[in-house]
Design a protein around this motif. Sequence first.
Motif, mmCIF file in Angstrom:
data_model
loop_
_atom_site.group_PDB
_atom_site.id
_atom_site.type_symbol
_atom_site.label_atom_id
_atom_site.label_comp_id
_atom_site.label_asym_id
_atom_site.label_seq_id
_atom_site.Cartn_x
_atom_site.Cartn_y
_atom_site.Cartn_z
ATOM 1 N N ARG A 284 38.894 47.552 48.698
ATOM 2 C CA ARG A 284 40.088 46.785 48.322
ATOM 3 C C ARG A 284 40.589 45.954 49.493
ATOM 4 N N LEU A 285 40.567 46.534 50.685
ATOM 5 C CA LEU A 285 41.025 45.808 51.857
ATOM 6 C C LEU A 285 40.081 44.656 52.176
ATOM 7 N N GLU A 286 38.786 44.889 52.081
ATOM 8 C CA GLU A 286 37.799 43.864 52.399
ATOM 9 C C GLU A 286 37.869 42.694 51.426
ATOM 10 N N SER A 287 38.266 42.950 50.189
ATOM 11 C CA SER A 287 38.305 41.879 49.184
ATOM 12 C C SER A 287 39.480 40.937 49.377
ATOM 13 N N GLY A 288 40.490 41.350 50.143
ATOM 14 C CA GLY A 288 41.620 40.488 50.461
ATOM 15 C C GLY A 288 42.366 39.999 49.234
ATOM 16 N N GLU A 289 42.785 38.740 49.271
ATOM 17 C CA GLU A 289 43.558 38.174 48.180
ATOM 18 C C GLU A 289 42.764 38.118 46.879
ATOM 19 N N ARG A 290 41.430 37.913 46.979
ATOM 20 C CA ARG A 290 40.622 37.868 45.758
ATOM 21 C C ARG A 290 40.693 39.189 45.010
ATOM 22 N N GLY A 291 40.774 40.290 45.760
ATOM 23 C CA GLY A 291 40.833 41.592 45.125
ATOM 24 C C GLY A 291 42.097 41.838 44.343
ATOM 25 N N LEU A 292 43.159 41.069 44.637
ATOM 26 C CA LEU A 292 44.427 41.228 43.931
ATOM 27 C C LEU A 292 44.445 40.486 42.609
ATOM 28 N N ARG A 293 43.480 39.574 42.391
ATOM 29 C CA ARG A 293 43.437 38.819 41.135
ATOM 30 C C ARG A 293 43.026 39.744 39.995
ATOM 31 N N PRO A 294 43.749 39.731 38.890
ATOM 32 C CA PRO A 294 43.334 40.570 37.753
ATOM 33 C C PRO A 294 41.957 40.165 37.246
ATOM 34 N N ARG A 295 41.099 41.144 37.023
ATOM 35 C CA ARG A 295 39.800 40.864 36.427
ATOM 36 C C ARG A 295 40.005 40.676 34.923
ATOM 37 N N PRO A 296 39.574 39.544 34.377
ATOM 38 C CA PRO A 296 39.852 39.277 32.964
ATOM 39 C C PRO A 296 39.059 40.181 32.035
ATOM 40 N N VAL A 297 39.622 40.459 30.879
ATOM 41 C CA VAL A 297 38.898 41.152 29.816
ATOM 42 C C VAL A 297 37.889 40.156 29.247
ATOM 43 N N LEU A 298 36.614 40.478 29.371
ATOM 44 C CA LEU A 298 35.607 39.499 28.948
ATOM 45 C C LEU A 298 34.911 39.921 27.667
ATOM 46 N N TYR A 299 34.375 38.919 26.988
ATOM 47 C CA TYR A 299 33.419 39.151 25.913
ATOM 48 C C TYR A 299 32.118 38.480 26.324
ATOM 49 N N ASN A 300 31.004 39.234 26.277
ATOM 50 C CA ASN A 300 29.676 38.700 26.584
ATOM 51 C C ASN A 300 28.840 38.757 25.315
ATOM 52 N N SER A 301 28.184 37.644 25.009
ATOM 53 C CA SER A 301 27.509 37.517 23.711
ATOM 54 C C SER A 301 26.084 38.056 23.682
#
Length: 697
Positions: A284-301
């Motif tokens: 979490r620390l290494e990911s910095g600001e990117r790690g704070l972005r919510p990961r979207p709920v995805l649909y993969n076809s």
Amino acid sequence: MNRWTLRTATSSYTVEVPEHGRWAELSAWGPIGVEDGPSPLAGHGRTPFRTAADAAPAEYLPFGLRPFGGAELDVRRPGGERGSWWTFAGERSADAGELRLAFADEQLGLEAELCYRVVPGTDVIRRWVELANTGEGDLLAHRLDSAAVNVPVSAGARLTYLVGQWVQEFRLEQVELERGGFALGSTQGVSGHEYAPWLAVQDSADADGPATPTWGVSLAWSGSWHIDAQVDSGRLLRVRAGREPHEGEVLLPAGSTLTTPHLLLAFSQEGLGGLARVWHAHERLESGERGLRPRPVLYNSWEATGFDVEQDGQLELAGIAASLGAELFVVDDGWFTDRPDDTAGLGDWEPDPAAFPDGFGAFVEKVRGLGLDFGLWVEPEAVSPGSRLLAEHPDWVYGIDGRPVTLIRNQLLLDLGREEVCAHVLSWLRKLLTDYPISYLKWDMNRPPTERGRRGDPLPRALDLDAGHVANYHRILSTLRREHPHVLVEGCAGGGGRADAAAVAATDVVWPSDNTGPQDRLAIQYGFLHAHAPQVMSSWVTDSAGYFDTRPRSLRFRFVTAMAGVLGIGADIRAWSAEERAEAAQWIARYKGWRETLHRGEVHLLGAPREDTCGVQYSAPDGSHEIVLAWNSGALGGLPLLPGRPDRLRLRGLDPAARYRDESTGVEYGAIHLTHAGLPCAWRPGFDADAVVLRRC
């Protein structure tokens, strides 16, 4: 004697150079204060039939100084004898968080800097070595590890590791090592499906206690690798780890410097679960600001359509996904020209005009018009035999002149270490991300390298092909991250085939396995969470039965399993009933409300999938609530018709004075009750998993 102590959040690591100055030794590693006293690793000085270096808890030694016990560095001049005999050349850097110790062999013309760096705010130390050829001639390194670590084990060592195969990755296993050796690794150019470059160590005498000191190592290298452990006659465990050069030896030209991959060292006094939390905090620390972005709920076809990708069918799926609450629509393999199956198309990355008659850009905008972000599957390192790219550049794939090539999954692998190949891959990826509003890439790799030579080059050994491929893989990802910071990247290699610490840090999420069967997936995720944090673990709800345990499980079970990490859906949702879609929409809404805690909270692994009941507990960063995901992974027949009591999960890490209220039922519990009696799980047919929110009163 020179002595230095590095301190992390709760641990210390003490290194010293003895008066003889021939090597550095580990004096103590454990909780802060363990360094206050004589070294628990020091021997009494007697070494019959061995050298003093073979018995020493040395940090890093070359063959020559350490001839019998296993050396970390094996180097020679071309045509010359193996071995190096160096002495301490001084301290190059020493402060609260970094240490550099130099050793030199003037006769050979070699200097090695042992490098240490504390990762602030964690219990992780990074170690690596910088090797410099200071002489006038070339050097060849047969072995060039990143570090060695030593742990005294009074009753032998309990080693915990992650083992598996394709569709069965990250299975947690243990071995008791009283004497002798243990080794694991990969020669596939990636971390591989069979083992993860990760190892946990405990003293067998303490391994079953409630507060077990546990040491861990994780190699940050996205190529071939090895980790080996040896318990000697003096009850000292020595773990060595490093890259595995495919060419057998790495050339170190005169005047050059080579840096080994980082080896991450971690310590916890709270057993394997505590060690997992140390790794999670580090990621979490290494990911910095990117790690704070919510990961979207995805649909993969992919599981809905396979290679049969066409505009109308994809839009139908996207519309249903949007109605369920998905936030991202990902088109998987099959979107580009000449791709009816896995025998063709790779390398020519242009959208198929027949599949998207209105234009690919128009298709993407229609998806986005549904309120969904858009993502694509790509496999930049691969090429199909009949592709235009291969016809124009036959020397761009790995191959040995005069020898046949091997097809795996009907494809070949690009020599990514070539600068022109790297430039080409980066160019078409840039164009793709510029031409279309893409916010997500799933980067896959479905075959390891074979016939690993560079066509037309008489000295492939000198090229260090493994390192070149790894360097340019990370270079491309780093460039895309810098130029397109809004794009999230999912790392995949036929599932969990490239999930080392460096690959995880370079991407935003990782696909742990191509196996999405709920029972199988539960075991995969249990092992994965010992090494990696939940916010990087991509997991889908599908209709797949799995490969090994095909017992049917409810939609509830599948959603609760996928919610343990980054939630996605991969089922053919066109075939779901109205009731199933309504239930799915409810789970997605709940997940969105819990996402911050599931991804940022402190994780406690409760039981294991081999037990009838297991779970994962997520503690909110502010202490306001706990989320418990629980599963019945055993038999459900006869429940609750026969006499018995509900299974219970004993929670961990709670404030003993606190009280909690179940958000769904209103039942209140004291923290002591939840810790010692446990949270009840009243399983019955149709109710084989649960997600409980406990609010602090």
